[in-house]
Design a protein around this motif. Structure first.
Motif, PDB file in Angstrom:
ATOM      1  N   LEU A 127      35.015  14.162  55.201  1.00  0.00           N
ATOM      2  CA  LEU A 127      36.234  14.703  55.817  1.00  0.00           C
ATOM      3  C   LEU A 127      37.336  14.528  54.560  1.00  0.00           C
ATOM      4  O   LEU A 127      38.022  15.196  54.582  1.00  0.00           O
TER       5      LEU A 127
ATOM      6  N   LEU B  17      37.052  13.215  51.702  1.00  0.00           N
ATOM      7  CA  LEU B  17      37.056  13.580  50.111  1.00  0.00           C
ATOM      8  C   LEU B  17      37.072  14.921  50.308  1.00  0.00           C
ATOM      9  O   LEU B  17      37.798  15.699  49.295  1.00  0.00           O
ATOM     10  N   ALA B  18      36.040  15.800  51.235  1.00  0.00           N
ATOM     11  CA  ALA B  18      37.218  17.061  50.932  1.00  0.00           C
ATOM     12  C   ALA B  18      38.542  17.384  51.115  1.00  0.00           C
ATOM     13  O   ALA B  18      39.110  17.978  50.959  1.00  0.00           O
ATOM     14  N   GLY B  19      39.500  16.920  52.546  1.00  0.00           N
ATOM     15  CA  GLY B  19      40.928  17.169  52.531  1.00  0.00           C
ATOM     16  C   GLY B  19      40.941  16.690  50.515  1.00  0.00           C
ATOM     17  O   GLY B  19      41.853  17.261  50.816  1.00  0.00           O
TER      18      GLY B  19
END
Lengths: 280, 397
Positions: A178, A180-182
């Protein structure tokens, strides 16, 4: 449908019996006894006399003290517990489990022992006063004990695990992808703390706070050791009514009031939980 | 590559397509990365370039360094050496959250506390796009992936395929110059995986975003990419069109990792008239010299490796074997497997090596133990590898 219901009842029966005998019955008796006790002839005359008796400024102050202390403790344990959980979550596994054990030490120790431990630390010739005097910050020892603040400090230390553990559990269950996605979506570390971490641990913070609040409201040993005669919380008041004044009706009335005050935030929390955690 | 461009330009709606059409969207230059305590390099001098609108498959076994390479491109990991260029800019030292590269993660990594539309809007919100255009762009992209009705649902309330589309929508709504897909189809069952992949290709072509798919699934890599880069032991073994990867693998690793085939030991016999002469046991085979990898002069008698795919071969009844010009060898059938549209036979050759051959079900049935000749089909070019190369690029497992 019918068989499912029956097997569900059968499976929960042991717990049900346990709860009814050890919790529902005593509480019901407590509730009843606050509306009048049997006299010499065994007759019970229902009355609100006990509630009239505690409807005064003195008892009001007792409840205010309890509320103020418990809410402060809930707030402090949540803030410190979050810090603790964030630190443990970042540690390597061995160090993390070591610190978790340390976190649980207060629960493995008698509350009385912890209370007397704080007496040594906060006393007139205690570690804190000696240190402050040694540094020349104060000339005469401060009286730190027998104050609401001392009770708050003691309860915070004792109840910290109830707040830190749920936060740690929910923190460690956050998928690291999450973040890394952010990042890939343009969020800085600070933004991610507010946009990802906080919303995902908010539920655990609130549930921890509710538990700590309930435990602090009903705590007896720590407030009596660290608060002495000067800080009277609701459980101490109940004790005095029952043991010192033999006034069982007033004691029961205060106990019922305490029960309601403890239940309110827990029920509110249970109702709002789904909304707050975002899970349905 | 050619197939991608025509579609890209025909899409007038996307700025990304126009922006991407004039510059190289992504260039990776001599990237090396070694993790401490890991001895061997995770990535060793990796370079490649992405063309506008191109789909590149990054194929490799686990531990080949493909995930590390993706993390370096996305900015989650810093390379020890080398640079990453996005457009004209050197992004090597730019933090991940300032790169604006779209990523779809293996487990999708949707934010569980946000609705579908909030998930998609996340990137726009972080970039400070005003609320009205946020709403417009989210609506547009949700319409593109057919999820308008699910905008207010939480990720836990939608299906696996819908989650894939949300992850895609979230990654492309900011119109990134490059899109990185980290094995996003892995968790789905085969049929759904193919459907979603086809849908991704369609969407990618409409948006024209240059896209890299990281995968260990060779079939997925071949069908997704305009080009495929095969990664092994931290190096790119070959980067070429899917057809070339399959028909003309650059080394034994690529040959055996992608598709099926038989790698056999052979001895170099020499080169005459455009033909390479090889000896497989007692059999002398003359095949097209274009199959030779590496230009170094090879000494006669040098050990070689010979590679053929099962569909490059055919079987002859043992009695007719002598008539063939392109015999690979004689042997007996040691295994037979039905694979739907063909039979797969293993033939144990007289030399002791085994070769796999595909045979159409229409051809006469052969039994285990039948004596057969294995013949190279006309026009097929078997690969001839020098043994030295085998050692260099062998599997590091």
């Amino acid at each position: 449908m019918n068989t499912t219901f029956r097997s569900a009842v059968l499976l929960t029966l042991p717990v049900l019996i346990f709860v009814v005998v050890l919790f529902v019955l005593p509480v019901a008796m407590l509730l009843l006894s606050s509306f009048g006790l049997p006299d010499q002839n065994g007759d019970v005359v229902p009355s609100f006399a006990a509630y009239d008796g505690i409807w005064n400024a003195r008892t009001g102050k007792v409840f205010l003290t309890s509320l103020a202390i418990s809410l402060s403790v809930a707030l402090l344990t949540t803030v410190i517990g979050l810090q603790f959980a964030l630190i443990i979550n970042k540690m390597r596994p061995t160090a993390a489990s070591l610190l978790t054990v340390v976190l649980f030490l207060p629960l493995a120790t008698s509350e009385i022992v912890i209370g007397y431990g704080w007496l040594i630390i906060l006393g007139r010739n205690g570690v804190v006063n000696l240190a402050l005097q040694g540094l020349g910050l104060i000339s005469a020892p401060l009286s730190l004990l027998y104050s609401p603040a001392a009770v708050v400090v003691g309860l915070t230390g004792l109840l910290l695990p109830f707040s830190a553990l749920p936060i740690l559990t929910s923190l460690s269950s956050i998928d690291s992808n999450l973040y890394l996605a952010g990042q890939s979506l343009g969020a800085s570390r600070l933004r991610m703390a507010f946009e990802i971490t906080f919303p995902l641990v908010r539920g655990a913070m609130l549930s921890g706070a509710a538990v700590v609040y309930a435990l602090a409201m009903s705590a007896f040993a720590i407030p009596s050791v660290l608060g002495g005669q000067r800080v009277q919380t609701a459980p101490l008041n109940i004790y005095i009514n029952y043991i010192n004044l033999f006034d069982h009706a007033s004691g029961s009335a205060v106990a019922c009031m305490l029960l309601i005050l403890v239940m309110i935030p827990i029920l509110l929390f249970a109702r709002g939980k789904n909304l707050l955690t975002g899970r349905v | 590559m050619q197939h991608g461009r025509g579609v890209t330009v025909s899409n007038s709606g996307s700025q990304a397509a126009l922006r991407g059409a004039y510059t190289t969207p992504l260039r990776v230059n001599s990237i090396s990365k070694t993790y401490p305590g890991n001895g061997a390099a995770t990535l060793d001098n990796v370079s490649f370039e992405l063309a506008p609108g191109e789909r590149l498959s990054l194929l490799g076994p686990s531990g080949s360094g493909k995930s590390t390479l993706l993390h370096i491109m996305a900015g989650f990991v810093k390379p020890d050496e080398g640079e990453v260029y996005v457009g004209e800019r050197d992004f090597t030292h730019v933090a991940a959250h300032r790169r604006g590269i779209g990523v779809v993660f293996q487990n999708l990594a949707l934010f569980p506390h946000l609705t579908v539309s909030q998930n998609v809007a996340f990137g726009l919100r972080m970039r400070g796009v005003d609320r009205r255009s946020q709403r417009e762009r989210v609506e547009r992209v949700l319409k593109l992936v057919n999820l308008e009705e699910f905008a207010q649902r939480k990720p836990s309330q939608i299906s696996g395929g819908q989650k894939q589309r949300v992850a895609f929508a979230r990654a492309v709504v900011t119109e990134p110059p490059v899109l990185l897909l980290d094995e996003p189809f892995g968790a789905l069952d085969t049929r759904l995986r193919e459907d979603i992949r086809a849908e991704f290709i369609l969407l990618q072509e409409r948006l024209g975003i240059a896209t890299i798919l990281v995968t260990h699934d060779q079939e997925e890599a071949l069908s997704f990419g305009h080009r495929v880069a095969v990664l092994n032991g931290g190096k790119i073994c070959q980067i070429a069109s899917p057809e070339d990867i399959y028909e003309a693998p650059a080394d034994p690793f690529v040959a055996t990792f992608v598709g099926k085939g038989s790698l056999m030991a052979a001895v170099w016999g020499g080169r005459t008239g455009g033909k390479a002469e090889l000896r497989l046991g007692s059999q002398v085979l003359r095949c097209d010299e274009r199959g030779i990898r590496g230009n170094a002069a090879i000494a006669a008698g040098a050990p070689m490796q010979f590679f053929v795919r099962p569909d490059w071969l055919s079987l002859l009844p043992g009695s007719e074997a002598d008539r063939s010009e392109a015999m690979v060898g004689r042997g007996t059938i040691s295994r037979r497997r039905f694979a739907g549209d063909h039979f797969e036979y293993d033939v144990e050759l007289e030399s002791g090596q085994t070769v796999m051959v595909n045979v159409s079900p229409l051809e006469p049935n052969l039994k285990l133990g039948d004596a057969v000749g294995v013949e190279l089909r006309p026009g097929r070019v078997p690969c001839i590898f020098e043994m030295r190369r085998v050692v260099m690029s062998g599997r590091q497992s």
